[in-house]
Design a protein around this motif. Sequence first.
Motif, PDB file in Angstrom:
ATOM      1  N   GLU A 146       0.900  -1.325   0.086  1.00 48.35           N
ATOM      2  CA  GLU A 146      -0.058  -0.043  -0.128  1.00 48.35           C
ATOM      3  C   GLU A 146       0.822   1.171  -0.101  1.00 48.35           C
ATOM      4  N   LYS A 147       1.968   1.290   0.566  1.00 47.80           N
ATOM      5  CA  LYS A 147       2.919   2.410   0.716  1.00 47.80           C
ATOM      6  C   LYS A 147       3.346   2.589  -0.730  1.00 47.80           C
ATOM      7  N   GLU A 148       3.729   1.665  -1.643  1.00 42.46           N
ATOM      8  CA  GLU A 148       4.206   2.018  -2.904  1.00 42.46           C
ATOM      9  C   GLU A 148       2.934   2.267  -3.904  1.00 42.46           C
ATOM     10  N   ALA A 149       1.721   1.865  -3.475  1.00 43.26           N
ATOM     11  CA  ALA A 149       0.517   2.238  -4.182  1.00 43.26           C
ATOM     12  C   ALA A 149       0.223   3.797  -3.979  1.00 43.26           C
ATOM     13  N   GLU A 150       0.226   3.972  -2.682  1.00 42.29           N
ATOM     14  CA  GLU A 150      -0.123   5.614  -2.552  1.00 42.29           C
ATOM     15  C   GLU A 150       0.885   6.462  -2.848  1.00 42.29           C
ATOM     16  N   HIS A 151       2.172   6.044  -3.132  1.00 41.15           N
ATOM     17  CA  HIS A 151       3.236   6.822  -3.903  1.00 41.15           C
ATOM     18  C   HIS A 151       2.862   6.942  -5.423  1.00 41.15           C
ATOM     19  N   ILE A 152       2.231   5.966  -5.921  1.00 46.62           N
ATOM     20  CA  ILE A 152       1.720   6.024  -7.534  1.00 46.62           C
ATOM     21  C   ILE A 152       0.782   7.014  -7.720  1.00 46.62           C
ATOM     22  N   ARG A 153      -0.213   6.678  -6.655  1.00 45.31           N
ATOM     23  CA  ARG A 153      -1.483   7.398  -6.615  1.00 45.31           C
ATOM     24  C   ARG A 153      -1.172   9.112  -6.760  1.00 45.31           C
ATOM     25  N   ALA A 154      -0.325   9.323  -5.883  1.00 43.19           N
ATOM     26  CA  ALA A 154       0.183  10.874  -5.718  1.00 43.19           C
ATOM     27  C   ALA A 154       1.051  11.410  -6.679  1.00 43.19           C
ATOM     28  N   HIS A 155       1.666  10.411  -7.711  1.00 41.93           N
ATOM     29  CA  HIS A 155       2.863  10.831  -8.737  1.00 41.93           C
ATOM     30  C   HIS A 155       2.089  10.265 -10.119  1.00 41.93           C
ATOM     31  N   VAL A 156       0.945   9.910 -10.250  1.00 41.92           N
ATOM     32  CA  VAL A 156       0.483   9.777 -11.627  1.00 41.92           C
ATOM     33  C   VAL A 156      -0.011  11.061 -12.045  1.00 41.92           C
ATOM     34  N   TYR A 157       0.031  11.358 -13.441  1.00 43.50           N
ATOM     35  CA  TYR A 157      -0.240  12.396 -14.238  1.00 43.50           C
ATOM     36  C   TYR A 157      -0.690  12.266 -15.500  1.00 43.50           C
ATOM     37  N   GLU A 158      -1.724  12.712 -15.994  1.00 46.47           N
ATOM     38  CA  GLU A 158      -2.221  12.949 -17.287  1.00 46.47           C
ATOM     39  C   GLU A 158      -1.161  13.924 -18.148  1.00 46.47           C
ATOM     40  N   LEU A 159      -1.047  13.573 -19.420  1.00 45.04           N
ATOM     41  CA  LEU A 159       0.218  14.349 -20.002  1.00 45.04           C
ATOM     42  C   LEU A 159       0.048  15.743 -20.008  1.00 45.04           C
ATOM     43  N   THR A 160      -0.937  16.380 -20.522  1.00 47.01           N
ATOM     44  CA  THR A 160      -1.111  17.952 -20.462  1.00 47.01           C
ATOM     45  C   THR A 160      -0.854  18.473 -18.911  1.00 47.01           C
ATOM     46  N   GLU A 161      -1.251  17.592 -18.013  1.00 47.18           N
ATOM     47  CA  GLU A 161      -1.176  18.044 -16.655  1.00 47.18           C
ATOM     48  C   GLU A 161       0.170  18.005 -16.335  1.00 47.18           C
ATOM     49  N   PHE A 162       0.799  17.012 -16.612  1.00 42.42           N
ATOM     50  CA  PHE A 162       2.404  16.882 -16.152  1.00 42.42           C
ATOM     51  C   PHE A 162       3.259  18.113 -16.896  1.00 42.42           C
ATOM     52  N   LEU A 163       2.876  18.312 -18.168  1.00 44.61           N
ATOM     53  CA  LEU A 163       3.715  19.117 -18.533  1.00 44.61           C
ATOM     54  C   LEU A 163       3.520  20.629 -18.166  1.00 44.61           C
ATOM     55  N   THR A 164       2.266  20.856 -17.827  1.00 46.76           N
ATOM     56  CA  THR A 164       1.860  22.372 -17.247  1.00 46.76           C
ATOM     57  C   THR A 164       2.301  22.501 -15.947  1.00 46.76           C
ATOM     58  N   ASP A 165       2.063  21.352 -14.859  1.00 47.47           N
ATOM     59  CA  ASP A 165       2.369  21.488 -13.674  1.00 47.47           C
ATOM     60  C   ASP A 165       3.616  21.225 -13.193  1.00 47.47           C
ATOM     61  N   ILE A 166       4.202  20.227 -13.853  1.00 44.07           N
ATOM     62  CA  ILE A 166       5.403  19.751 -13.049  1.00 44.07           C
ATOM     63  C   ILE A 166       6.759  20.176 -13.928  1.00 44.07           C
ATOM     64  N   VAL A 167       6.641  19.961 -15.320  1.00 44.08           N
ATOM     65  CA  VAL A 167       7.542  20.636 -16.340  1.00 44.08           C
ATOM     66  C   VAL A 167       7.599  21.945 -16.297  1.00 44.08           C
ATOM     67  N   GLN A 168       6.290  22.555 -16.386  1.00 37.99           N
ATOM     68  CA  GLN A 168       5.946  23.965 -16.130  1.00 37.99           C
ATOM     69  C   GLN A 168       6.599  24.348 -17.662  1.00 37.99           C
ATOM     70  N   VAL A 169       5.975  23.930 -18.670  1.00 40.17           N
ATOM     71  CA  VAL A 169       6.308  24.400 -20.170  1.00 40.17           C
ATOM     72  C   VAL A 169       5.844  25.911 -20.267  1.00 40.17           C
ATOM     73  N   GLU A 170       6.577  26.552 -20.836  1.00 42.44           N
ATOM     74  CA  GLU A 170       6.131  27.998 -21.015  1.00 42.44           C
ATOM     75  C   GLU A 170       6.341  28.591 -22.505  1.00 42.44           C
ATOM     76  N   GLN A 171       7.068  27.544 -23.185  1.00 43.73           N
ATOM     77  CA  GLN A 171       7.138  27.818 -24.674  1.00 43.73           C
ATOM     78  C   GLN A 171       7.385  26.207 -25.426  1.00 43.73           C
ATOM     79  N   TRP A 172       7.098  26.166 -26.452  1.00 43.79           N
ATOM     80  CA  TRP A 172       6.954  24.596 -27.381  1.00 43.79           C
ATOM     81  C   TRP A 172       7.065  25.162 -28.674  1.00 43.79           C
ATOM     82  N   ASN A 173       8.226  24.102 -29.368  1.00 44.07           N
ATOM     83  CA  ASN A 173       8.234  24.093 -30.538  1.00 44.07           C
ATOM     84  C   ASN A 173       7.408  23.219 -31.433  1.00 44.07           C
TER      85      ASN A 173
END
Length: 244
Positions: free
Chosen positions: A93-120
């Motif tokens: 369950e500890k590993e499952a909890e970590h996964i639940r807290a760190h799974v992201y949809e693609l656009t969510e990951f790019l905007t919230d974690i990578v914090q993309v401000e420009q794109w080619n």
Amino acid sequence: MTVALFVPCYIDQFYPHVAIATLQVLEKAGVTVVYPPKQTCCGQPMANSGFEHLTRGCNELFVKNFTGFDYIVCPSGSCALHVKQHLHDAENEKEAEHIRAHVYELTEFLTDIVQVEQWNARFPHKVGMHQSCHGQRGLALSHMSELVAEPFSKPGKLLSMVEGLEIVELSRTDECCGFGGTFCVAEEAVSVKMGKDRVNDHLSRGVEYIIGGDVSCLMHMDGILRRQKSKVQVKHIAEVLNSH
């Protein structure tokens, strides 16, 4: 950071090019990507049909495959939300909890974690953006029209960085397309009517493409477009962000 790429079943089976585009987009963002080769279904179809109690095997295998990564990224809001809200493993369950807290949809990951401000990327077309229900209402990827709040859209922000792309304003920005997982099988007539309404909103604006973050919704609308012999096409946002 090291990211595990989680590819949903229907992308793996029917739209592998979307998985490839997602991989290339993540690498383009400077992320180290690993694909766990033994991954299978996350269990969402069973859970949606009322059989979540039968998803134990899916949960255990998912935890086994995706333990040890900084983030798990998925090109599907519905699958990402299912893992985030329903993944449990009694023995790990500890590993499952970590996964639940760190799974992201693609656009969510790019905007919230990578914090993309420009794109080619370049995609010189007139497009409509379909906001899938799980992503919008479950993951808060975009605002809901019934709320009195400042409008926002994480997919829209990324698309605004694509050269030549024109996003049209729809009359019903967050209306369901009618797919709804197993709903489209159990309530076929209602599902099709909802899909036609959603497609017509895009067609009335003269779009060339319908863009979305969930291939399941795009697949549903693409079937309607094909039966209408429309020239309008559907594309996953990863394909657009990966265009040149």
